[in-house]
Design an enzyme around this catalytic site. Structure first.
Site, PDB file in Angstrom:
ATOM      1  N   TYR A  93      85.654  16.718  72.643  1.00  0.00           N
ATOM      2  CA  TYR A  93      84.421  17.366  73.197  1.00  0.00           C
ATOM      3  C   TYR A  93      83.642  17.499  72.078  1.00  0.00           C
ATOM      4  O   TYR A  93      84.224  17.507  70.738  1.00  0.00           O
ATOM      5  CB  TYR A  93      84.587  18.636  74.077  1.00  0.00           C
ATOM      6  CG  TYR A  93      85.301  19.685  73.117  1.00  0.00           C
ATOM      7  CD1 TYR A  93      84.473  20.764  72.480  1.00  0.00           C
ATOM      8  CD2 TYR A  93      86.637  19.879  73.230  1.00  0.00           C
ATOM      9  CE1 TYR A  93      85.047  21.538  71.919  1.00  0.00           C
ATOM     10  CE2 TYR A  93      87.267  20.590  72.558  1.00  0.00           C
ATOM     11  CZ  TYR A  93      86.593  21.608  71.900  1.00  0.00           C
ATOM     12  OH  TYR A  93      87.049  22.746  71.099  1.00  0.00           O
ATOM     13  N   CYS A  94      82.402  17.784  71.996  1.00  0.00           N
ATOM     14  CA  CYS A  94      81.462  18.066  71.165  1.00  0.00           C
ATOM     15  C   CYS A  94      80.317  19.113  71.403  1.00  0.00           C
ATOM     16  O   CYS A  94      80.959  19.860  72.276  1.00  0.00           O
ATOM     17  CB  CYS A  94      80.677  16.869  70.673  1.00  0.00           C
ATOM     18  SG  CYS A  94      79.622  15.733  71.795  1.00  0.00           S
ATOM     19  N   TRP A  95      79.377  19.158  71.125  1.00  0.00           N
ATOM     20  CA  TRP A  95      78.478  20.374  71.261  1.00  0.00           C
ATOM     21  C   TRP A  95      78.159  20.256  72.854  1.00  0.00           C
ATOM     22  O   TRP A  95      78.157  21.288  73.814  1.00  0.00           O
ATOM     23  CB  TRP A  95      77.210  20.296  70.547  1.00  0.00           C
ATOM     24  CG  TRP A  95      76.105  21.166  71.030  1.00  0.00           C
ATOM     25  CD1 TRP A  95      74.879  20.856  71.099  1.00  0.00           C
ATOM     26  CD2 TRP A  95      75.943  22.746  71.396  1.00  0.00           C
ATOM     27  NE1 TRP A  95      73.823  21.931  71.597  1.00  0.00           N
ATOM     28  CE2 TRP A  95      74.695  22.957  71.606  1.00  0.00           C
ATOM     29  CE3 TRP A  95      77.090  23.346  71.471  1.00  0.00           C
ATOM     30  CZ2 TRP A  95      74.790  24.280  72.195  1.00  0.00           C
ATOM     31  CZ3 TRP A  95      76.940  24.833  71.720  1.00  0.00           C
ATOM     32  CH2 TRP A  95      75.589  25.097  72.257  1.00  0.00           C
ATOM     33  N   GLY A  98      77.781  14.808  74.101  1.00  0.00           N
ATOM     34  CA  GLY A  98      77.147  13.698  73.934  1.00  0.00           C
ATOM     35  C   GLY A  98      77.559  12.464  72.976  1.00  0.00           C
ATOM     36  O   GLY A  98      78.582  12.116  73.308  1.00  0.00           O
ATOM     37  N   ILE A 122      81.228  21.891  74.517  1.00  0.00           N
ATOM     38  CA  ILE A 122      81.333  23.544  74.098  1.00  0.00           C
ATOM     39  C   ILE A 122      80.256  24.456  74.911  1.00  0.00           C
ATOM     40  O   ILE A 122      80.421  25.390  75.139  1.00  0.00           O
ATOM     41  CB  ILE A 122      81.421  23.753  72.543  1.00  0.00           C
ATOM     42  CG1 ILE A 122      81.735  25.141  72.201  1.00  0.00           C
ATOM     43  CG2 ILE A 122      80.035  23.486  71.871  1.00  0.00           C
ATOM     44  CD1 ILE A 122      83.535  25.157  72.689  1.00  0.00           C
TER      45      ILE A 122
END
Length: 350
Positions: A93-95, A98, A122
């Site tokens: 996962y990232c922010w 994306g 997140i």
């Protein structure tokens, strides 16, 4: 091809099997907040992320993508190798779920490494945490440790937690001891990290017949404790620890290690010295300056902390507190265990 999963789907999967979570954001983003237990394998480090961001703003999207691709290509073997070393199911996962997590998941899929991607990243997890805390209630009975500064409340709780008792260590989660000196020598959590760790800990103890925590203030350093825990503190069974002054001083020396952080303690003392009678404050200051820490601590307790925290029966809502008066912290641990055992026996009639 990789599989997208929502935060709710992730939580359901984690209840059934072990899944390694990998945060592919930069190290500074990871330190600021992450999903508890996650590893950090960044697509871009902080400097690379800043460079790409600058190109995006000054040149444009395509140029930023090209630079990102060049950076990623150079580090691809090492990136893939790190994922190969992780056994079992994995999710990235990232922010916001994306470009970075999509790139990582796509590249890994091409190398026959299957990962899931958490949609919303997140940001979605943070929303889940806030929603959980907003609507959370504690059905289990609460046992709440009270006591003057230095009576070993945290030491008792941490020993009990090590032994498997359903403890919620708020100071441990906050990375702060809850006093003007409480941050020294610790890595303080921010609110996002505290909230996430609290939700995870509450999940771990939710099936227990009771929870055990310390009677904290609404704020622990810069951290704000949720209202439902403050309400539980007021309605819970109060256990008041009492120790002799000498043992309290010894406990504080052990917990705070003032000799290792002398200058920081002196600076913190400046923030409260005007609240203490001037001659006494001057003597406390001299004691700390000269390394006579036990003497300075004793005077701080007698002339500042004990008057400030006046633990009387008027604080407790419905019933008189259970008072544990012992000589040593080790004895307090045994006494609290006995109280818990007796209280549970009375509840169950066994």
């Amino acid at each position: 091809m990789f599989q997208d999963i929502s935060v709710n789907e992730l939580l359901e999967l984690q209840n059934k099997k072990k899944m390694t979570l990998i945060d592919v954001r930069s190290p500074s983003e990871y330190r600021d907040s992450t999903i508890p237990g996650s590893l950090n394998i960044p697509v871009f480090n902080d400097e690379e992320r800043a460079e790409i961001g600058t190109i995006y703003k000054q040149v444009g999207v395509d140029a930023a993508k090209e630079r990102g691709l060049a950076i990623m290509s150079a580090k691809l073997p090492a990136f893939v190798k790190q994922f190969k070393e992780i056994d079992g199911d994995k999710a990235v996962y990232c922010w916001r779920g994306g470009m970075r997590s999509r790139t990582a998941a796509t590249v890994l899929s091409l190398m026959d490494i299957h990962v899931s991607r958490i949609t919303g990243g997140i940001k979605a997890y943070r929303k889940y945490v806030l929603d959980t805390l907003e609507h959370k209630t504690l059905e289990a009975e609460a046992f709440v440790l009270h006591g003057l500064t230095g009576t070993g409340k945290t030491a008792v709780l941490r020993q009990l937690q090590q032994e498997g008792y359903p403890v919620v260590d708020l100071e441990g989660l906050a990375g702060h001891r809850g006093s003007i000196f409480g941050h020294i020598g610790l890595q303080a959590s921010n609110q996002k990290t505290f909230d996430s760790e609290l939700v995870e800990r509450l999940k771990q103890v939710e099936s227990a017949p009771y929870v055990l925590f310390e009677a904290e203030s609404k704020r622990i350093g810069k951290i704000v404790v949720p209202d439902f825990l403050m309400e539980k503190k007021e309605s819970g069974v109060a256990i008041v620890l009492e120790l002799p002054m000498e043992e309290r001083v010894r406990q504080i020396m052990e917990d705070y290690n003032p000799a290792a952080y002398k200058e920081q303690y002196l600076a913190a003392f400046q923030l409260i010295k005007n609240r203490i009678h001037t001659p006494v404050a001057a003597e406390i200051g001299r004691s700390l300056e000269e390394g006579r820490f036990p003497q300075g601590i004793r005077m701080l307790l007698e002339h500042y902390y004990d008057p400030k925290y006046n633990h009387t029966s008027s604080q407790y809502e419905d019933a008189s507190p259970i008072v544990v008066s012992v000589d040593k912290v080790e004895e307090a641990v045994k006494a609290v265990k006995e109280i818990l055992r007796n209280q549970m026996q009375q509840k169950t009639g066994t």
